[in-house]
Design a protein around this motif. Structure first.
Motif, PDB file in Angstrom:
ATOM      1  N   LYS A 119       8.302  -5.246   3.704  1.00  0.00           N
ATOM      2  CA  LYS A 119       8.640  -3.845   3.966  1.00  0.00           C
ATOM      3  C   LYS A 119       9.901  -3.436   3.214  1.00  0.00           C
ATOM      4  O   LYS A 119      10.016  -2.308   2.720  1.00  0.00           O
ATOM      5  N   LEU A 130       7.083 -10.328   6.895  1.00  0.00           N
ATOM      6  CA  LEU A 130       6.705  -8.923   7.000  1.00  0.00           C
ATOM      7  C   LEU A 130       7.907  -8.017   6.761  1.00  0.00           C
ATOM      8  O   LEU A 130       7.797  -6.978   6.086  1.00  0.00           O
ATOM      9  N   ILE A 131       9.061  -8.413   7.298  1.00  0.00           N
ATOM     10  CA  ILE A 131      10.284  -7.632   7.080  1.00  0.00           C
ATOM     11  C   ILE A 131      10.627  -7.597   5.591  1.00  0.00           C
ATOM     12  O   ILE A 131      10.981  -6.539   5.032  1.00  0.00           O
ATOM     13  N   ILE A 160       9.113  -2.784  -0.445  1.00  0.00           N
ATOM     14  CA  ILE A 160       8.501  -1.458  -0.605  1.00  0.00           C
ATOM     15  C   ILE A 160       9.553  -0.367  -0.455  1.00  0.00           C
ATOM     16  O   ILE A 160       9.641   0.554  -1.280  1.00  0.00           O
ATOM     17  N   LYS A 161      10.405  -0.484   0.573  1.00  0.00           N
ATOM     18  CA  LYS A 161      11.423   0.528   0.848  1.00  0.00           C
ATOM     19  C   LYS A 161      12.433   0.648  -0.293  1.00  0.00           C
ATOM     20  O   LYS A 161      12.877   1.752  -0.643  1.00  0.00           O
ATOM     21  N   HIS A 196       0.996 -12.854  -0.065  1.00  0.00           N
ATOM     22  CA  HIS A 196       2.363 -13.117   0.388  1.00  0.00           C
ATOM     23  C   HIS A 196       2.718 -14.606   0.377  1.00  0.00           C
ATOM     24  O   HIS A 196       3.719 -15.013   0.953  1.00  0.00           O
ATOM     25  N   TYR A 237       1.672  -7.560  -2.733  1.00  0.00           N
ATOM     26  CA  TYR A 237       2.413  -6.809  -1.706  1.00  0.00           C
ATOM     27  C   TYR A 237       1.600  -5.658  -1.122  1.00  0.00           C
ATOM     28  O   TYR A 237       1.996  -5.070  -0.115  1.00  0.00           O
ATOM     29  N   THR A 238       0.484  -5.327  -1.757  1.00  0.00           N
ATOM     30  CA  THR A 238      -0.209  -4.103  -1.355  1.00  0.00           C
ATOM     31  C   THR A 238      -1.643  -4.290  -0.905  1.00  0.00           C
ATOM     32  O   THR A 238      -2.191  -3.416  -0.238  1.00  0.00           O
TER      33      THR A 238
END
Length: 325
Positions: free
Chosen positions: A275, A271-272, A278-279, A232, A220-221
């Protein structure tokens, strides 16, 4: 064969790792020369050699036959290579360590046979150099656990209800067992007590679980170039790892509809999803868990006898947490 530069700072083990690779090469004698060369290229393509390194280091707490330990290290790394080839078949992965994978070059059937061939090489080395049946028995037990972990991962693909406990069952088998086996064989086959070997085995398991957690976090990073494999890819293929599972535990409403698209998930949705992971703190929580496993392993290592191998074990295990290894 060239040894990864990470071992330059540890000359005590670097030479033995070089001998480990050489012995693997000597034992890879498949009749199909293109396949044999592809396997040899994969063996020498810059892998970190962590599993044989742990075996060799845990064997240094007793004076022992170093050639025997190098041979067992070669057996463990051969087993690891076999599982990587089979992983690439299952995942239809086009690359491995920055090079074209064997299944991409020669097809899935040939890749399966290549992995199977390496299992034979591994058994050959184990049967020749293991001191008694306990080492071989332990090998077979760990091999069974590895395969069970792989099958669990396959059966739980695209399961949006997968729990963190199911994930840990997967990684304990898939990755943890190889580190655990390496630590056990190094400790036991060097002539140490079974109690010492079992302690090493548990330390190795914790290191392996932490290693897999950190590997999943990197998906993820980091970029594909940095970790040597497509990033991914797991989400698209329904392999849900700790960061995603922990994020779903915080909020399923946004993530699950994206995941239910399964293999049809597009790049924008992917991509969503990343994110959101992570959020929602999935990566942060997974890093905390990895840190806990590493610290538990370090506590066990610090209780070992004060020999040079102990210092190196502590240093490389600590470095794994920052993925400097």
């Amino acid at each position: 064969m060239k040894i990864n530069a990470i071992w330059d700072q540890y000359p005590m083990i670097k030479d033995e790792l070089g001998q480990t690779l050489d012995l693997m090469a000597q034992n890879i004698r498949a009749d199909n020369q293109p396949i044999a060369q592809a396997i040899l290229h994969m063996v020498g393509s810059g892998g970190k050699l962590l599993r044989p390194a742990y075996l060799l280091l845990f064997s240094m707490f007793k004076a022992t036959d170093r050639h025997k330990m190098i041979a067992l290290a070669a057996a463990v790394e051969t087993l690891h290579t076999a599982t990587l080839i089979h992983d690439d078949v299952i995942d239809s992965s086009p690359t491995r360590r920055g090079s074209i994978s064997i299944q991409e070059q020669f097809g899935q059937s040939t890749a399966v046979y290549s992995g199977d061939y390496l299992f034979i090489v591994c058994f050959r080395l184990m049967s020749k150099y293991a001191g008694d049946f306990r080492g071989i028995e332990r090998y077979s037990q760990h091999m069974e656990a590895i395969l069970n972990g792989e099958m669990a991962q396959t059966s739980e693909r695209y399961d949006v209800n997968i729990s963190i406990d199911q994930y840990f069952k997967q990684v304990s088998g898939k990755t943890g067992q190889l580190f655990s086996l390496a630590a056990f064989l190094g400790a036991y086959e060097s002539g140490n007590t079974i109690a010492f070997a079992k302690r090493a085995e548990q330390i190795g398991l914790k290191i392996g679980i932490a290693f897999q957690l950190l590997d999943d976090i990197l998906d993820y990073t980091d970029t594909s170039q940095e970790i040597g494999k497509p990033i991914h890819k797991d989400i698209r293929e329904g392999i849900y790892s700790a960061p995603l599972i922990l994020a779903m535990a915080q909020d399923r409403t946004a993530l699950v509809p994206l995941l239910k698209k399964q293999a049809q998930i597009n790049d924008q949705d992917l991509l969503i999803a990343i994110k959101l992971v992570i959020k929602l703190g999935g990566i942060k929580q997974a890093k905390t868990i990895a840190d806990n496993y590493t610290q538990e392993a370090l506590i066990g290592l610090k209780e070992l006898p004060d020999l040079p191998a102990k210092k190196i074990l502590i240093e490389i295990t600590s470095a794994l947490l920052e993925r400097r290894f």
